[in-house]
Motif scaffolding. Structure first.
Motif, PDB file in Angstrom:
ATOM      1  N   UNK A  48      21.730 -43.920 -22.540  1.00 38.61           N
ATOM      2  CA  UNK A  48      20.931 -45.060 -22.095  1.00 38.61           C
ATOM      3  C   UNK A  48      19.485 -44.932 -22.522  1.00 38.61           C
ATOM      4  N   UNK A  49      18.901 -43.747 -22.348  1.00 40.07           N
ATOM      5  CA  UNK A  49      17.513 -43.534 -22.753  1.00 40.07           C
ATOM      6  C   UNK A  49      17.359 -43.609 -24.269  1.00 40.07           C
ATOM      7  N   UNK A  50      18.317 -43.035 -24.992  1.00 43.26           N
ATOM      8  CA  UNK A  50      18.230 -43.026 -26.451  1.00 43.26           C
ATOM      9  C   UNK A  50      18.340 -44.436 -27.017  1.00 43.26           C
ATOM     10  N   UNK A  51      19.276 -45.242 -26.496  1.00 42.15           N
ATOM     11  CA  UNK A  51      19.468 -46.584 -27.025  1.00 42.15           C
ATOM     12  C   UNK A  51      18.337 -47.519 -26.618  1.00 42.15           C
ATOM     13  N   UNK A  52      17.662 -47.205 -25.499  1.00 40.27           N
ATOM     14  CA  UNK A  52      16.482 -47.979 -25.130  1.00 40.27           C
ATOM     15  C   UNK A  52      15.394 -47.783 -26.173  1.00 40.27           C
ATOM     16  N   UNK A  53      15.166 -46.545 -26.571  1.00 41.78           N
ATOM     17  CA  UNK A  53      14.159 -46.288 -27.602  1.00 41.78           C
ATOM     18  C   UNK A  53      14.580 -46.867 -28.946  1.00 41.78           C
ATOM     19  N   UNK A  54      15.869 -46.880 -29.219  1.00 45.29           N
ATOM     20  CA  UNK A  54      16.360 -47.515 -30.442  1.00 45.29           C
ATOM     21  C   UNK A  54      16.007 -49.003 -30.446  1.00 45.29           C
ATOM     22  N   UNK A  61      14.074 -48.049 -19.208  1.00 41.43           N
ATOM     23  CA  UNK A  61      14.759 -49.346 -19.211  1.00 41.43           C
ATOM     24  C   UNK A  61      16.238 -49.190 -19.538  1.00 41.43           C
ATOM     25  N   UNK A  62      16.590 -48.137 -20.284  1.00 41.90           N
ATOM     26  CA  UNK A  62      17.997 -47.890 -20.567  1.00 41.90           C
ATOM     27  C   UNK A  62      18.769 -47.538 -19.309  1.00 41.90           C
ATOM     28  N   UNK A  63      18.106 -46.851 -18.367  1.00 43.91           N
ATOM     29  CA  UNK A  63      18.766 -46.512 -17.106  1.00 43.91           C
ATOM     30  C   UNK A  63      18.862 -47.739 -16.201  1.00 43.91           C
ATOM     31  N   UNK A  64      17.786 -48.539 -16.144  1.00 40.80           N
ATOM     32  CA  UNK A  64      17.858 -49.785 -15.370  1.00 40.80           C
ATOM     33  C   UNK A  64      19.015 -50.649 -15.878  1.00 40.80           C
ATOM     34  N   UNK A 309      24.959 -58.955 -18.477  1.00 36.87           N
ATOM     35  CA  UNK A 309      23.675 -59.202 -19.140  1.00 36.87           C
ATOM     36  C   UNK A 309      22.692 -59.907 -18.211  1.00 36.87           C
ATOM     37  N   UNK A 310      23.180 -60.840 -17.417  1.00 35.60           N
ATOM     38  CA  UNK A 310      22.296 -61.521 -16.465  1.00 35.60           C
ATOM     39  C   UNK A 310      21.736 -60.526 -15.451  1.00 35.60           C
ATOM     40  N   UNK A 311      22.596 -59.650 -14.950  1.00 33.99           N
ATOM     41  CA  UNK A 311      22.140 -58.647 -13.982  1.00 33.99           C
ATOM     42  C   UNK A 311      21.100 -57.724 -14.599  1.00 33.99           C
ATOM     43  N   UNK A 312      21.341 -57.289 -15.837  1.00 33.89           N
ATOM     44  CA  UNK A 312      20.376 -56.408 -16.507  1.00 33.89           C
ATOM     45  C   UNK A 312      19.051 -57.122 -16.742  1.00 33.89           C
ATOM     46  N   UNK A 313      19.121 -58.401 -17.156  1.00 35.41           N
ATOM     47  CA  UNK A 313      17.910 -59.147 -17.449  1.00 35.41           C
ATOM     48  C   UNK A 313      17.033 -59.389 -16.243  1.00 35.41           C
TER      49      UNK A 313
END
Length: 601
Positions: A48-54, A61-64, A309-313
């Motif tokens: 999650x952290x790696x793909x957030x930085x990607x 934000x990857x964890x959220x 996606x709605x929940x994440x947004x």
């Protein structure tokens, strides 16, 4: 007597599959789901952290995103074990959409707001698509073009992560710029040796463990070793960047604020992300459903992904998709239901609320190693080689999609992939396979003369099959082929169209048929149809074609048409290389099948 649930409850179960899962949950599943959730969390956090930085966003934000998409899909998703989350295939698409809008300063808060709005748009597109029953849209990308797109994406991700792996950064907005910047950085001595060692060692550890110990959590072991190395060797003192302490606590419900001028570019990116996410989810869900005997419902999956996606947004997250690797980990760990994902979400919440410094000593090159190994799994070189061996045209489509991603970028690349898939369908309809048919001794029916060169013919009769609907784009192609057949020496008396593959005739084709029939009649040749489908025959009558084409020239079968011709002419079957009158059967002047080898029969 079976008790049927009330209509309202049935409707609620349909829209909230998670509720249905709760009512049918078995006690013996609980321990397996919780254990699988714990194992899954060890993969969710670093990825999650790696793909957030990607995606160009802060690691937190990857964890959220992981938390909210897991909870959202658990309630609205139809699959029992599918795992959603930040994905390596979406990261470059998100970055390509939001980073140009975030500006040169790269304000993290603005980037998060843009990414959250992007997730909301993706969710809305998918939910509305499900309501409109558009789940079939996932089929717009053919497998060859998807292979090419993923290969291009893998190369783009790998090259983009190389500077981070070596401890420096490159300012570039395209593949060529990133390659050039990386080479210049190495030449100018910008690489940090300690960072390169950590990053390369991380890649080796992950690949070796995945290859020889597939059941071991390779990413987790690499992350733990990297954190230990930071402490033992004081990597920070040697110029290695660390993740640091994550923000403590969970973000409140947040409506992202973006400018009106940003909505257009965000929507364009959301369309591409929604398409890739849906296609990825449908394919992954189908693969795992086949193992358990479940059925995949495309529209239900659209609602599930949309809700995720709605929940994440709404909680400072970004667009998500299905992860085949994380789903496989959950399955191997014994997951039975979405309680596995819920467990993972709860554990991540506990981590960021109570121990946000858990990954403070994680080196940034280790995250680059996670992304690079994930990118390698996106590429499918054996499938590309197989396309080259089996079908050169589809290999070309795959390479075109690959080059589109590499040279033009991930968003234009997905547009090219979809466009090529649609054009390939159109090409097949434009130039469908066509052939003449003959009688083969010992086989019933009439068969392709290219598969059976010794097939017999009736002098004066040509049986022609056109394997596709007749419409504006190919009507003149059909006309030219029939005209070519009519120029045989001596000319045929009948040109019999084996029309069973003709699924449609549009108005343009109708006009062409009328003109063709008049031309053939003037030459003393009859245009005859056999096995025309009833709906197509009804259209022909509605177009008024029977004014020109003799209604008696429509036969239910090829056999009945052949019998009528023989009764009228007294013709007898003759070998392929000769007929009673010396007539030669002309061949078509263009390749018979631009798609590959002709079908038999």
């Amino acid at each position: 007597m079976r008790i049927r649930p009330a209509p309202g409850v049935v409707s609620l179960f349909r829209w909230l599959p998670g509720l249905r899962a709760v009512t049918s949950y078995r006690r013996e599943w609980l321990a397996k789901d919780i254990v699988a959730g714990v194992v899954l969390t060890t993969l969710l956090v670093p990825q999650g952290m790696a793909y957030a930085e990607l995606a160009g966003l802060p690691p937190i934000t990857g964890l959220y995103t992981s938390i909210m998409c897991l909870l959202g899909y658990a309630v609205f998703g139809p699959s029992r074990i599918l795992v959603l989350g930040p994905d390596s295939s979406l990261g470059p698409m998100i970055a390509a959409t939001i980073l140009p809008l975030a500006g040169a300063g790269g304000d993290p808060e603005r980037a998060i707001a843009l990414a959250s709005m992007l997730a909301l748009m993706v969710g809305a597109i998918l939910v509305l698509g499900a309501v409109a029953r558009l789940g079939f849209i996932a089929d717009l990308i053919s497998k060859p073009t998807m292979i090419g797109y993923m290969n291009g994406l893998a190369l783009t991700i790998l090259v983009g992560q190389l500077p981070k792996l070596f401890g420096f950064s490159v300012e570039a907005d395209n593949f060529i710029g990133e390659v050039t910047g990386f080479i210049e950085g190495l030449a100018n001595g910008e690489a940090v040796p300690a960072a390169a060692v950590v990053g390369i060692a991380g890649i080796v550890v992950i690949l070796v463990l995945q290859r020889w110990l597939p059941k071991v959590p390779a990413v987790l072991i690499m992350v733990v070793l990297a954190i230990i190395s930071t402490t033992v060797f004081s990597l920070a003192d040697h110029g290695v960047s660390l993740v640091g302490v994550l923000p403590k606590g969970f973000p409140p419900l947040t409506i992202p604020h973006v400018g009106v001028s940003d909505l257009g570019p965000l929507f364009a990116g959301a369309l591409g992300i929604a398409l890739v996410s849906l296609a990825d989810t449908i394919s992954t869900a189908s693969a795992f459903a086949a193992r358990t005997g479940q059925e995949v419902h495309g529209n239900g999956e659209m609602i599930g992904i949309g809700a995720a996606n709605l929940a994440a947004g709404l909680f400072q997250g970004f667009p998500v998709s299905t992860s085949g690797s994380r789903t496989a980990v959950a399955e191997r760990s014994g997951a039975k239901t979405q309680l596995t994902g819920v467990t993972g979400a709860v554990l991540i919440i506990v981590m960021i609320v109570f121990i946000p410094g858990l990954f403070r000593n994680l080196p940034q090159p280790a995250l680059a190693a996670v992304v690079i190994t994930a990118s390698l799994s996106l590429a499918d070189i054996p499938a590309t080689v197989r396309l080259w061996r089996q079908r050169k045209v589809e290999f070309g489509l795959s390479i075109a999609a690959f080059l589109g991603v590499v040279l033009l970028g991930v968003l234009p690349g997905i547009a090219i992939a979809v466009g090529l898939s649609i054009l390939n369908v159109f090409r097949r309809a434009w130039w469908p396979y066509d052939t003449q048919l003959g009688r083969v001794e010992g086989l019933g029916g009439y068969h392709d003369v290219h598969s059976y060169p010794a097939a017999e013919h009736l002098p004066g009769l040509v049986i022609y099959r056109f394997d596709g609907p007749l419409f504006f784009a190919n009507a003149k192609t059909f006309r030219d082929e029939v005209r070519r057949l009519a120029k045989a020496c001596p000319p045929p008396k009948w040109i019999l169209i084996a029309a069973e593959p003709m699924t449609d005739v549009d108005t343009t084709a109708s006009d062409v048929l009328e003109e063709l029939d008049q031309t053939l009649n003037a030459a003393g040749i009859s245009l005859v149809f056999a096995e025309l489908k009833d709906p197509v025959r009804a259209k022909i009558e509605r177009y008024g074609l029977t004014r020109t084409i003799n209604p008696d020239h429509f036969f239910p079968t090829i056999e009945s048409a052949v019998a009528a011709f023989r009764q009228q002419t007294g013709a007898h079957w003759a070998p392929a290389d000769q007929t009673a009158s010396g007539q030669t059967a002309p061949d078509t002047g263009r390749p018979h099948d631009p798609r590959g080898s002709p079908p038999a029969g």
